[in-house]
Design an enzyme around this catalytic site. Structure first.
Site, PDB file in Angstrom:
ATOM      1  N   LEU A 103      -7.856  -0.331   8.774  1.00  0.00           N
ATOM      2  CA  LEU A 103      -9.034  -0.300   7.913  1.00  0.00           C
ATOM      3  C   LEU A 103      -8.687   0.245   6.531  1.00  0.00           C
ATOM      4  O   LEU A 103      -9.272  -0.162   5.524  1.00  0.00           O
ATOM      5  CB  LEU A 103     -10.133   0.558   8.562  1.00  0.00           C
ATOM      6  N   GLY A 133       1.590   4.742   6.390  1.00  0.00           N
ATOM      7  CA  GLY A 133       2.802   5.005   5.609  1.00  0.00           C
ATOM      8  C   GLY A 133       3.929   5.300   6.574  1.00  0.00           C
ATOM      9  O   GLY A 133       4.022   6.405   7.097  1.00  0.00           O
ATOM     10  N   ARG A 134       4.788   4.326   6.828  1.00  0.00           N
ATOM     11  CA  ARG A 134       5.761   4.513   7.883  1.00  0.00           C
ATOM     12  C   ARG A 134       6.862   5.475   7.483  1.00  0.00           C
ATOM     13  O   ARG A 134       7.242   6.362   8.235  1.00  0.00           O
ATOM     14  CB  ARG A 134       6.339   3.161   8.286  1.00  0.00           C
ATOM     15  N   ILE A 160       0.831  -1.197   0.000  1.00  0.00           N
ATOM     16  CA  ILE A 160       0.000   0.000   0.000  1.00  0.00           C
ATOM     17  C   ILE A 160       0.871   1.255   0.000  1.00  0.00           C
ATOM     18  O   ILE A 160       0.427   2.314  -0.411  1.00  0.00           O
ATOM     19  CB  ILE A 160      -0.936   0.045   1.226  1.00  0.00           C
ATOM     20  N   ASP A 161       2.128   1.113   0.454  1.00  0.00           N
ATOM     21  CA  ASP A 161       2.991   2.284   0.653  1.00  0.00           C
ATOM     22  C   ASP A 161       3.571   2.837  -0.638  1.00  0.00           C
ATOM     23  O   ASP A 161       4.118   3.942  -0.641  1.00  0.00           O
ATOM     24  CB  ASP A 161       4.132   1.933   1.618  1.00  0.00           C
TER      25      ASP A 161
END
Lengths: 389, 389
Positions: B291, B184-185, B139-140
């Protein structure tokens, strides 16, 4: 029938929902059908707009736009959480008289119903002939005198789907715990609805806590540890307003001065930290927060229809001579879900809170009963479940 | 063409997404078309399942079920974040040999591509003939060597819609501030996508902060104060991994021992508290968290198709003789969005992180540029907007 004629006004109070605009559309459409109603105004930003005579003329907006607004979440008029003083009611009556307003619709929760009742009393005392009807609205489902409230079904559906989806994520990477913080300051109706996330008895949420029943820290830790030992992952649904056995809020709530009842809580994170510290678990938290009551993707069709219906019924009641009453949803007996509207005196509703029945909480205090599921099932949208290999 | 025949294996790594199962369906469907592939296995819970020979035989599951699983979020196989040691690669090769596996597909992010590369090297050294192909997933959107990654478009769409919906809620009750914490790390791609929440330039989010650019507290407070003075409400989109000017995480992140890179952060709440304390604002926070990458309601159709395509392309590449490569998405030049797949050597991808380009951040540091919007627009789902009076 008393053939009072005049303008009408609709006022929003409290937080928006996915369907408060549906009630607005119901009021607007129904007003067009009654020649007694010469114009319909909407107050901008709730009671503040009434006091400052900041009105939108809804009756001049074309039907297609009203229909489109009626289908979108949020409060198109704007709302307010302001409380008003006894002296303000006279000012409100002046503001109404200046526009020839004879019919007033308050669309809101407990606080708004209290305000509506006070205004109805002031209007009667003043002999103004103004009729006041309440339209119930709250995601919290905590208004007395109605089977349930418009707004609840959509947000309940959102949180049931959220826990289902988060649960599937947690299931894929064993060893994890998620605490999902659910809206509901004093009442557990929304948190209870996360039980619909389950396709199978062992599916998430594995633990459900409602604020109607205090939660001792030791019990919480024992519950999570036992669930984790059995499954290797745990999903907890906890209410933002949960209190411990001493009545203290678990979520380390901050109440900055002047923001009455505006919580900036952090329950999920607080509980996740506790699990990391005390049980050395890999815990985290999710807090959809305002998204739960605003998501465009989660408008329950039943909820939408009933919100619209309540708007229509309010107009019909006012034109029919009623005042100082709230429209209620009345569930017909029997297995098939059918609902009609009724009227409840505002005095029986104002300022009251309808909490989750204690006998719908499972004896262990960490789940809900089948009676609740039967009650709430018709209100939410359809539940799809994950296909599995 | 080298007519190697044998069984194939698919392995998931890292967090689930809305479309990792789409890639699984792409792999499974494509394997059925190649007689060279005698069976397809799926490792249960990622590399852990490979080491313990815990496999599901996917080739024996009927097509309708695979299609249904392919349409649902979450990792149907289960995944893992475990890192393995150099010695483990020999064990992996033994596990593969025991099942006659000659084709291995790693579906994951940077860490999984590193593992895939190491395995490809070990297989070559051992002369095992095992071919290893990576399928990008995160997803990032931070994998190098591809235009974008399957998984990004769906989660980006979720967060854009979330900020749109929360923004409409905030707009209805003036005086409020919401800080929405976005996943998003290390990379700001998802936070940047919240810009799609705007139908009009003045719509939320009013401030967007990306972790590629450190955020000084004083700047944050000045930005919010100025935005609040102008509009009376503010919605902030902030990345969970945002750091301050000293490189310290803003979200008071906890890293319990042994949970490498598993953040239990609290950025939104921390920033909201700061606004309450320093500016006396009525601030709160929302954190949809997991989610965002698991919501069944937000599967971008483009993202889904591309994830499926990457799964297919991986099988075709392996059967075609390739190894030690990752499938990439290649965007065709020109205005119309068109994508094909390519192959990138795993060595160019493994362990690298593709951060958000600094020149796509607006000079003020609190917004994104039109170049980013042009890049990301085709990847997300359709944006509907609220009808207004």
């Amino acid at each position: 029938m008393d053939r009072t004629t005049g303008a009408a006004l609709v006022v929003h109070g409290g937080g928006p929902t996915q369907v408060i605009n549906a009630s607005l559309a119901g009021v607007t459409d129904e007003c067009r059908r009654h020649p007694e109603i010469t114009a319909l105004y909407g107050a901008r930003f709730g009671i503040d707009g009434v006091l400052s005579s900041d009105f939108i003329e809804l009756s001049s907006i074309d039907e297609a736009r009203i229909a489109a607004v009626g289908r979108t979440p949020g409060s198109a008029l704007g709302s307010s959480r302001a409380a008003i003083s006894a002296a303000d009611y006279a000012r409100v009556l002046d503001s109404l008289a200046a526009r020839g307003i004879r019919f007033v619709f308050f669309n809101g929760g407990n606080g708004s119903m209290y305000m509506a009742h006070q205004l109805a009393c002031a209007a009667a005392q003043a002999g103004s002939g103004v009729r006041v009807i309440g339209i119930p609205k709250t995601i919290d489902n905590d208004i007395a005198g109605t089977d349930h409230t418009p707004g609840y079904g959509s947000t309940a559906w959102f949180f049931a789907c959220a826990v289902r989806d988060i649960g599937e994520d947690v299931r894929a990477l064993p060893g994890r715990v998620s605490v999902v913080e659910i809206m509901g300051r004093y009442a557990g109706w929304l948190t209870a609805a996360t039980a619909f996330a389950r396709a199978h008895p062992d599916d998430p949420p594995h633990l459900i806590y409602l604020p109607e029943r205090p939660l001792a820290m030791a019990q919480f830790l024992a519950d999570v540890e036992s669930a984790f030992r059995r499954r290797g992952t745990v999903v907890v649904a906890a209410c933002e307003g949960q209190k411990d056995e001493h009545g203290r809020p678990l979520g380390d709530l901050m109440r900055p001065d002047g923001f009455e009842r505006q919580l900036s809580g952090n329950l999920g994170h607080t509980l996740a930290q506790l699990l990391i510290r005390e049980l050395k678990l890999n815990a985290r938290s999710e807090k959809p927060g305002l998204l739960g009551r605003s998501s465009m993707a989660f408008i329950s069709e039943v909820d939408w229809r009933e919100a619209y219906l309540c708007g229509q019924a309010a107009v019909a009641a006012a034109v029919g001579g009623h005042t100082d009453a709230m429209v209620s949803l009345v569930r017909a007996p029997g297995r098939e879900y059918r609902v009609t509207t009724g009227l409840t005196p505002l005095a029986e509703v104002a300022g009251k809170e309808r909490l989750f029945p204690l006998d719908w909480i499972a004896p262990e205090g960490n789940d809900v009963t089948a009676d609740f599921l039967d009650y709430a099932r018709p209100l939410i949208g359809p539940m799809q479940f994950h296909a599995r290999l």
